[in-house]
Design a protein around this motif. Structure first.
Motif, short mmCIF file in Angstrom:
data_model
loop_
_atom_site.label_atom_id
_atom_site.label_comp_id
_atom_site.label_asym_id
_atom_site.label_seq_id
_atom_site.Cartn_x
_atom_site.Cartn_y
_atom_site.Cartn_z
N ASP A 47 0.84 -1.21 0.00
CA ASP A 47 0.00 0.00 0.00
C ASP A 47 0.87 1.25 0.00
O ASP A 47 1.84 1.35 0.76
N GLU A 49 0.88 4.97 0.94
CA GLU A 49 0.10 5.84 1.82
C GLU A 49 0.53 7.29 1.69
O GLU A 49 1.70 7.60 1.44
N SER A 50 -0.42 8.15 1.85
CA SER A 50 -0.14 9.59 1.88
C SER A 50 -0.14 10.04 3.34
O SER A 50 -0.52 9.30 4.24
N ASP A 51 0.29 11.28 3.55
CA ASP A 51 0.26 11.83 4.90
C ASP A 51 -1.13 12.29 5.32
O ASP A 51 -1.45 12.32 6.51
N GLY A 54 -4.74 8.96 3.49
CA GLY A 54 -4.77 7.52 3.62
C GLY A 54 -4.06 6.81 2.48
O GLY A 54 -3.12 7.34 1.86
N VAL A 55 -4.52 5.61 2.17
CA VAL A 55 -3.92 4.81 1.11
C VAL A 55 -4.36 5.36 -0.25
O VAL A 55 -5.55 5.47 -0.53
N ILE A 56 -3.40 5.69 -1.09
CA ILE A 56 -3.74 6.26 -2.40
C ILE A 56 -3.54 5.26 -3.54
O ILE A 56 -4.01 5.49 -4.65
N SER A 58 -2.51 0.70 -4.31
CA SER A 58 -1.98 -0.61 -3.93
C SER A 58 -1.20 -1.15 -5.11
O SER A 58 -1.71 -1.20 -6.24
#
Length: 296
Positions: A47, A49-51, A54-56, A58
């Motif tokens: 995954d 993830e951004s700060d 969330g998950v941007i 997969s």
């Protein structure tokens, strides 16, 4: 109570499969009788993830296939071909005399101890010793003239297949001996493994399931290699079963193949036609309206 009904009976499959392996898909060999043929796809994802959102995404980090089966035909020529070049294979006709070497490791013998070559000729007679030399690490196991032992000086022969080291110049704790002998082995196949190559040449694998109508489900793996060694299971004498060898292969992506087909592709002839028992649903006929009812 049934929650649904069969949508297409042709998608319900029966039977096992045959497994074929080779250098190319037009050079495949059938490895024969087997049990428990299984195929498992593994997809490992990561995954991103951004700060703050969330998950941007997969991403696929590893994509592979595992093929396992219990092989019932113990065929070392087949094993040699499918194991990708890590073995040696020799075939003997039962007639030809050959020269071979018997290695006696340092620390396993003593001065004046009988050392016998433990192999026999096709007629069960003892082999004949030609010469004896010390293995030299500096020459990668070859036999330079300086390392050849002199008969009746460094050793003496005992019958045709035995020797005794007699010279104190030979150090049993540090000198490995090579006994060169001649043998006419029985007709056989001999496979050796270990120390030849650490690189396994990939193979192609094709798995085929054929239904009662002769239609096939075919699975193609363009790049696969053995993922475990030979694993023999010997049954009890009274078990009425056969010796089983477990085989495992791991298929990985091949960048030379078309994108989207680099790991595997499937060809399914079995489910492309509708079940004959499935007919289009009937539409309800609208009731006829009499002339009298049409009149207001």
């Amino acid at each position: 109570m049934s929650q649904t009904s069969i949508q297409n009976k042709q998608t319900i499959r029966y039977g096992s499969a045959k497994v074929l392996i080779g250098d190319r898909f037009d050079k495949l060999i059938d490895i024969g009788a087997a049990r428990s043929v299984a195929l498992k796809e593994t997809v490992t994802t990561v995954d991103v993830e951004s700060d703050n959102a969330g998950v941007i995404a997969s991403l696929v980090s590893e994509h592979k296939m595992e093929v396992t089966l219990d092989n019932l035909e113990i065929n070392f020529k087949r094993y040699f071909e499918m194991r990708g070049g890590i073995d040696n294979l020799e075939e003997y006709d039962g007639k030809t005399e050959i020269q071979k070497e018997y290695v006696v490791e340092a620390g396993t013998y003593k001065i004046n101890e009988l050392i016998q070559v433990p192999f026999l000729n096709v007629d069960k007679s003892a082999v004949s010793i030609e010469k004896v030399y010390k293995k030299s690490s500096a020459t990668c196991g070859q036999s330079p003239i300086s390392n050849i032992l002199i008969e009746n000086s460094s050793y003496e022969k005992v019958e045709t297949n035995g020797i005794k080291i007699t010279s104190n110049k030979i150090k049993p704790n540090s000198d490995t001996l090579i006994i060169v002998y001649k043998q006419t082995p029985a007709r056989m196949i001999r496979m050796g493994t270990g120390g030849k190559s650490s690189t396994i040449k990939p193979r192609c694998i094709k798995i085929v399931n054929t239904d009662a109508n002769g239609k096939e489900l075919r699975i193609y793996l363009p790049q696969a290699s053995i993922s475990s060694g030979l694993e023999f299971s010997f049954p009890a004498d009274k078990s009425q079963d056969v010796i089983v060898n477990k085989l495992s292969f791991s298929a990985t992506t091949n960048s030379n193949q078309k994108a989207g087909e680099q790991l595997a592709y499937y060809e399914d002839e079995q489910a492309v036609y509708e079940d004959e028992d499935i007919t289009p649903a009937k539409t309800e006929k609208e009731p006829e309206v009499s002339t009298e009812e049409q009149t207001i």
